[in-house]
Design a protein around this motif. Structure first.
Motif, PDB file in Angstrom:
ATOM      1  N   LEU A   1      48.490  96.593  92.047  1.00  0.00           N
ATOM      2  CA  LEU A   1      48.046  97.827  91.320  1.00  0.00           C
ATOM      3  C   LEU A   1      46.581  98.221  92.149  1.00  0.00           C
ATOM      4  O   LEU A   1      46.213  99.242  92.031  1.00  0.00           O
TER       5      LEU A   1
ATOM      6  N   PHE B   1      45.434 102.045  93.751  1.00  0.00           N
ATOM      7  CA  PHE B   1      44.643 102.347  92.830  1.00  0.00           C
ATOM      8  C   PHE B   1      43.100 103.360  93.941  1.00  0.00           C
ATOM      9  O   PHE B   1      43.146 103.749  93.981  1.00  0.00           O
TER      10      PHE B   1
ATOM     11  N   SER C   1      54.124 101.911  88.962  1.00  0.00           N
ATOM     12  CA  SER C   1      53.409 102.120  90.057  1.00  0.00           C
ATOM     13  C   SER C   1      53.138 103.995  90.504  1.00  0.00           C
ATOM     14  O   SER C   1      52.613 104.515  90.385  1.00  0.00           O
TER      15      SER C   1
ATOM     16  N   SER D   1      52.667 106.355  87.515  1.00  0.00           N
ATOM     17  CA  SER D   1      51.527 105.934  86.245  1.00  0.00           C
ATOM     18  C   SER D   1      49.860 105.628  87.357  1.00  0.00           C
ATOM     19  O   SER D   1      49.526 106.990  86.542  1.00  0.00           O
ATOM     20  N   PHE D   2      50.069 104.641  88.328  1.00  0.00           N
ATOM     21  CA  PHE D   2      48.715 104.115  88.752  1.00  0.00           C
ATOM     22  C   PHE D   2      48.329 104.838  89.482  1.00  0.00           C
ATOM     23  O   PHE D   2      47.307 105.538  89.887  1.00  0.00           O
TER      24      PHE D   2
ATOM     25  N   LYS E   1      38.084 101.431  87.144  1.00  0.00           N
ATOM     26  CA  LYS E   1      39.292 100.012  87.084  1.00  0.00           C
ATOM     27  C   LYS E   1      38.834  99.231  86.817  1.00  0.00           C
ATOM     28  O   LYS E   1      39.638  97.825  85.840  1.00  0.00           O
TER      29      LYS E   1
ATOM     30  N   SER F   1      46.453 102.500  78.315  1.00  0.00           N
ATOM     31  CA  SER F   1      46.638 102.040  79.882  1.00  0.00           C
ATOM     32  C   SER F   1      47.645 101.971  79.938  1.00  0.00           C
ATOM     33  O   SER F   1      48.785 100.738  79.679  1.00  0.00           O
TER      34      SER F   1
ATOM     35  N   ALA G   1      48.939  99.446  82.792  1.00  0.00           N
ATOM     36  CA  ALA G   1      48.617  98.445  82.852  1.00  0.00           C
ATOM     37  C   ALA G   1      49.050  97.195  82.470  1.00  0.00           C
ATOM     38  O   ALA G   1      50.038  96.460  82.862  1.00  0.00           O
TER      39      ALA G   1
END
Length: 286
Positions: free
Chosen positions: A88, A92, A168, A170-171, A197, A224, A226
């Motif tokens: 991630l 990012f 992926s 989403s990021f 981050k 989040s 993540a």
């Protein structure tokens, strides 16, 4: 009708070739700075090993007798968190830092004047970010696997892949929003992306369950993407959870987040681009 379809197909082909041009250009940049990339890869491998060795040392640290199965579970918990977070982070960083790279290379004005849509530009950047992140993470996994016995006999790799793809998106959207910061603030924008981050790392349960966070921080974990990605991949790899079991609680929130953040991130980036051009912020190196 046939002529219209042919024109649409030709336009789509041009856009795809344009997106591939950004993938190829970024690949050439990686080749140019191969020494730095090698150093970064070595650092990432050492970092992954250092974190995973914490799991092996759990018994010695606590002074308690821990069953080998529990140690292996702890190792896998940390390893999955380390690898997913690395993946991630690369996605990012490559998207959010794309504007700064353009400034360093002196190509930012040429890129923004090129007869190509911003969607194609950012799609090419995102596609390269995902491909490079997969390669980078796979190398780290291969090295770490040589040091630890990784038992994935119960894993559902199909479900893991679906969660990875959904996460992926989403990021990618989050990275588009973050890329606005270097565009608007040539001097401090890149540092501001690191703050985003860091906050995601803190609340997403990368190395620990979110239940250990203070109660006032825990709600941020559910914002989040993540968090859902890590939970989903851990469930798929460690517990063998399938797509059906992960759909409503993990995969669907990630897909909805991607559907929301990618178009809004694209629109926000285009507005920031117009503002940066109007105020003369593109070429400043700070």
């Amino acid at each position: 009708m046939t002529t219209f379809s042919a024109r649409r197909g030709g336009a789509l082909g041009r856009e795809l070739r344009g997106a591939y041009a950004f993938i190829e250009r970024n690949a050439n940049l990686i080749k140019r700075y191969w020494a730095w990339e090698l150093v970064w890869l070595a650092y990432s491998i050492v970092n992954a090993l250092s974190i995973t060795f914490i799991g092996r040392a759990s018994g010695e640290i606590t002074g308690a007798t821990i069953a080998p199965e529990q140690v292996n579970t702890f190792i896998l918990f940390l390893l999955v968190g380390t690898l997913v977070w690395h993946y991630l982070s690369v996605v990012f960083d490559l998207i959010s830092e794309s504007i700064q790279w353009e400034r360093w290379e002196g190509t930012i004005e040429y890129t923004f004047m090129a007869p190509i849509s911003r969607l194609t530009h950012l799609f090419g950047q995102a596609a390269f970010a995902v491909l490079f992140a997969v390669l980078h993470t796979a190398i780290i996994l291969a090295v770490v696997a040589a040091f630890f016995r990784i038992d994935l006999t119960r894993a559902d790799f199909g479900a893991m892949l679906v969660v990875l793809i959904a996460g992926s998106t989403s990021f990618i959207g989050l990275g588009m929003f973050a890329a606005i910061l270097p565009l608007l603030s040539p001097e401090k924008g890149l540092q501001m992306t690191n703050i985003i981050k860091a906050m995601v790392l803190l609340v997403s349960g990368v190395y620990y369950p979110i239940s250990v966070l203070p109660e006032w921080l825990q709600p941020l974990a559910y914002i989040s993407p993540a968090t859902y990605m890590l939970d989903g991949i851990r469930a798929a790899l460690l517990e063998g959870a399938g797509i059906e079991a992960l759909w409503s609680g993990r995969i669907l929130p990630l897909l909805l987040t991607g559907l929301l953040t990618i178009p809004t991130g694209l629109m926000a980036f285009m507005r920031a681009e117009r503002y940066a051009k109007a105020t003369g912020r593109l070429k400043r190196n700070g």
